[in-house]
Design an enzyme around this catalytic site. Structure first.
Site, PDB file in Angstrom:
ATOM      1  N   ASN A  54      43.562  16.019  50.596  1.00  0.00           N
ATOM      2  CA  ASN A  54      44.640  15.076  50.962  1.00  0.00           C
ATOM      3  C   ASN A  54      44.331  13.657  50.495  1.00  0.00           C
ATOM      4  O   ASN A  54      45.194  12.961  49.961  1.00  0.00           O
ATOM      5  CB  ASN A  54      44.832  15.030  52.482  1.00  0.00           C
ATOM      6  N   GLY A  55      43.065  13.248  50.719  1.00  0.00           N
ATOM      7  CA  GLY A  55      42.661  11.880  50.370  1.00  0.00           C
ATOM      8  C   GLY A  55      42.760  11.646  48.868  1.00  0.00           C
ATOM      9  O   GLY A  55      43.296  10.631  48.406  1.00  0.00           O
ATOM     10  N   ARG A  56      42.262  12.618  48.097  1.00  0.00           N
ATOM     11  CA  ARG A  56      42.301  12.477  46.631  1.00  0.00           C
ATOM     12  C   ARG A  56      43.728  12.498  46.102  1.00  0.00           C
ATOM     13  O   ARG A  56      44.069  11.792  45.158  1.00  0.00           O
ATOM     14  CB  ARG A  56      41.469  13.588  45.967  1.00  0.00           C
ATOM     15  N   TRP A  57      44.568  13.268  46.728  1.00  0.00           N
ATOM     16  CA  TRP A  57      45.986  13.328  46.327  1.00  0.00           C
ATOM     17  C   TRP A  57      46.613  11.939  46.487  1.00  0.00           C
ATOM     18  O   TRP A  57      47.314  11.463  45.595  1.00  0.00           O
ATOM     19  CB  TRP A  57      46.712  14.356  47.211  1.00  0.00           C
TER      20      TRP A  57
ATOM     21  N   ARG B 287      45.101   6.842  52.306  1.00  0.00           N
ATOM     22  CA  ARG B 287      44.765   8.252  52.575  1.00  0.00           C
ATOM     23  C   ARG B 287      45.753   8.938  53.517  1.00  0.00           C
ATOM     24  O   ARG B 287      46.053  10.119  53.369  1.00  0.00           O
ATOM     25  CB  ARG B 287      43.353   8.333  53.178  1.00  0.00           C
TER      26      ARG B 287
ATOM     27  N   ARG C  86      32.705  25.307  48.642  1.00  0.00           N
ATOM     28  CA  ARG C  86      31.828  25.394  49.819  1.00  0.00           C
ATOM     29  C   ARG C  86      32.638  25.983  50.965  1.00  0.00           C
ATOM     30  O   ARG C  86      33.861  25.896  50.966  1.00  0.00           O
ATOM     31  CB  ARG C  86      31.404  23.980  50.268  1.00  0.00           C
TER      32      ARG C  86
ATOM     33  N   ARG D  45      40.114  27.836  49.702  1.00  0.00           N
ATOM     34  CA  ARG D  45      39.808  26.409  49.797  1.00  0.00           C
ATOM     35  C   ARG D  45      40.463  25.696  48.632  1.00  0.00           C
ATOM     36  O   ARG D  45      40.278  26.083  47.469  1.00  0.00           O
ATOM     37  CB  ARG D  45      38.307  26.137  49.779  1.00  0.00           C
TER      38      ARG D  45
ATOM     39  N   ARG E 161      34.675   9.902  60.267  1.00  0.00           N
ATOM     40  CA  ARG E 161      35.634   9.133  59.436  1.00  0.00           C
ATOM     41  C   ARG E 161      36.004   7.831  60.150  1.00  0.00           C
ATOM     42  O   ARG E 161      35.819   7.709  61.366  1.00  0.00           O
ATOM     43  CB  ARG E 161      36.891   9.974  59.199  1.00  0.00           C
TER      44      ARG E 161
ATOM     45  N   ASP F  88      41.912  21.128  51.788  1.00  0.00           N
ATOM     46  CA  ASP F  88      41.130  19.976  51.313  1.00  0.00           C
ATOM     47  C   ASP F  88      41.860  19.241  50.186  1.00  0.00           C
ATOM     48  O   ASP F  88      42.594  19.857  49.412  1.00  0.00           O
ATOM     49  CB  ASP F  88      39.765  20.488  50.816  1.00  0.00           C
TER      50      ASP F  88
ATOM     51  N   HIS G  40      47.586  12.883  54.118  1.00  0.00           N
ATOM     52  CA  HIS G  40      47.650  13.755  55.301  1.00  0.00           C
ATOM     53  C   HIS G  40      49.104  14.077  55.647  1.00  0.00           C
ATOM     54  O   HIS G  40      49.426  15.195  56.024  1.00  0.00           O
ATOM     55  CB  HIS G  40      46.934  13.103  56.479  1.00  0.00           C
TER      56      HIS G  40
ATOM     57  N   LEU H 268      53.732  35.910  63.646  1.00  0.00           N
ATOM     58  CA  LEU H 268      52.515  35.321  63.064  1.00  0.00           C
ATOM     59  C   LEU H 268      51.675  34.613  64.136  1.00  0.00           C
ATOM     60  O   LEU H 268      52.218  33.891  64.972  1.00  0.00           O
ATOM     61  CB  LEU H 268      52.925  34.285  61.999  1.00  0.00           C
TER      62      LEU H 268
HETATM   63  C1  FPP Z   1      41.082  17.323  54.047  1.00  0.00           C
HETATM   64  O1  FPP Z   1      41.465  16.343  53.150  1.00  0.00           O
HETATM   65  C2  FPP Z   1      42.004  17.424  55.137  1.00  0.00           C
HETATM   66  C3  FPP Z   1      41.723  17.131  56.445  1.00  0.00           C
HETATM   67  C4  FPP Z   1      40.438  16.600  56.928  1.00  0.00           C
HETATM   68  C5  FPP Z   1      42.678  17.297  57.505  1.00  0.00           C
HETATM   69  C6  FPP Z   1      43.760  18.283  57.248  1.00  0.00           C
HETATM   70  C7  FPP Z   1      44.937  17.751  57.900  1.00  0.00           C
HETATM   71  C8  FPP Z   1      46.207  17.960  57.567  1.00  0.00           C
HETATM   72  C9  FPP Z   1      46.647  18.879  56.518  1.00  0.00           C
HETATM   73  C10 FPP Z   1      47.271  17.219  58.269  1.00  0.00           C
HETATM   74  C11 FPP Z   1      47.253  17.448  59.741  1.00  0.00           C
HETATM   75  C12 FPP Z   1      47.495  18.856  60.083  1.00  0.00           C
HETATM   76  C13 FPP Z   1      48.238  19.270  61.113  1.00  0.00           C
HETATM   77  C14 FPP Z   1      48.427  20.713  61.364  1.00  0.00           C
HETATM   78  C15 FPP Z   1      48.925  18.343  62.008  1.00  0.00           C
HETATM   79  P1  FPP Z   1      40.468  15.144  52.900  1.00  0.00           P
HETATM   80  O2  FPP Z   1      40.945  13.987  53.694  1.00  0.00           O
HETATM   81  O3  FPP Z   1      39.072  15.564  53.188  1.00  0.00           O
HETATM   82  O4  FPP Z   1      40.693  14.908  51.367  1.00  0.00           O
HETATM   83  P2  FPP Z   1      39.610  14.382  50.313  1.00  0.00           P
HETATM   84  O5  FPP Z   1      38.492  15.380  50.287  1.00  0.00           O
HETATM   85  O6  FPP Z   1      40.387  14.359  49.047  1.00  0.00           O
HETATM   86  O7  FPP Z   1      39.180  13.023  50.779  1.00  0.00           O
END
Ligand code: FPP
Length: 240
Positions: A22-25, A33, A193, A187, A71, A20, A37, A131
């Site tokens: 990616n978007g905030r990063w 966003r 959560r 997480r 989304r 979790d 990812h 693995l």
């Molecule tokens: C949560 O960050 C992340 C996801 C919904 C998707 C996870 C996907 C990846 C790591 C990339 C794709 C993976 C593969 C294996 C190809 P968020 O977008 O909910 O972040 P936020 O809560 O900060 O908005």
């Protein structure tokens, strides 16, 4: 490099991760966003390498939830595109490193091309004995349990089940099939959560929450999570 010492005799067999943040990063960096990812994929690679290095047997990654369809279409399309590229790019390497790729979730709802690629990589790596990489795609814990219940009910109607369904019989109908339950659930991003992830399977998992955003979750952070896990006393409902 990391100076964190890991006790190899107390390793989790199965580690599950809710990736979790990616978007905030991306937002913190003033980027769209999708950049988050993309950066997240790098962390996926690092997590797989670290799991192999630590000789963890199973790594489950929550890549797309049943709720993620809400989304914006552009973000969903971009995530599917990243997944497709990832599978094409990593297929050979997975095989050469002995990684067995499996999927949990209802992949029938994925775009046909992605679904086909997913199936191909599963087949291509099915004899691998290193693995197990369990990618959770269009996955939801409640949906998985309902799916299992419906499968059992339909077998019951045709009298193909025999008597009472116990835990070991039930788990065979879950998408995770024969995989052992996770010992550790991580997480990232500070949320505390479980968000519908592996609900049945995490009954006795140790939970580890870190504020680190997924794109920043590197080898050292993975080691920290394992180190923390090794301080836990696991009793499984017993007294010692
Ligand atoms: C949560 O960050 C992340 C996801 C919904 C998707 C996870 C996907 C990846 C790591 C990339 C794709 C993976 C593969 C294996 C190809 P968020 O977008 O909910 O972040 P936020 O809560 O900060 O908005």
């Amino acid at each position: 490099m990391t100076d964190i010492h890991i006790d190899k005799s107390k390793l989790p067999v199965h580690v599950a991760i809710i990736m979790d943040g990616n978007g905030r990063w991306a937002k913190k960096k003033g980027l769209p966003r999708i950049y988050g990812h993309r950066a997240g994929i790098k962390s996926v690679r690092t997590a797989i390498e670290t799991a192999r290095e630590l000789e963890i047997k199973v790594l489950s990654l929550f890549a797309f939830s049943t709720e993620n369809w809400t989304r914006p279409a552009g973000e969903i399309g971009a995530l599917m595109g990243l997944l497709s590229r990832y599978l094409k790019k990593e297929k050979e390497e997975m095989k050469s490193k002995g990684i067995r790729f499996v999927v949990s979730g209802d992949i029938s709802a994925l775009p046909a091309k992605v679904r086909q690629e997913v199936r191909q990589v599963c087949e291509y790596t099915e004899d691998c004995r290193g693995l197990v990489l369990n990618l959770c795609l269009n996955y939801g814990g409640r949906q998985e349990i309902l799916h299992a219940v419906n499968m059992i009910a339909s077998l019951e109607r045709t009298k193909k089940t025999q008597g009472i369904i116990d835990e070991s019989a039930f788990r065979r109908f879950l998408w995770t099939g024969n995989l052992p339950d996770p010992d550790l659930l991580i997480r990232t991003s500070g949320e505390r959560r479980v968000s519908n992830f592996l609900l049945w399977q995490i009954a006795y998992a140790e939970l580890y929450f870190t504020p680190v955003l997924w794109p920043d979750f590197n080898r050292n952070e993975f080691y920290r999570a394992i180190k923390d896990y090794q301080t836990r006393e696991r009793r499984f409902g017993s007294i010692q």
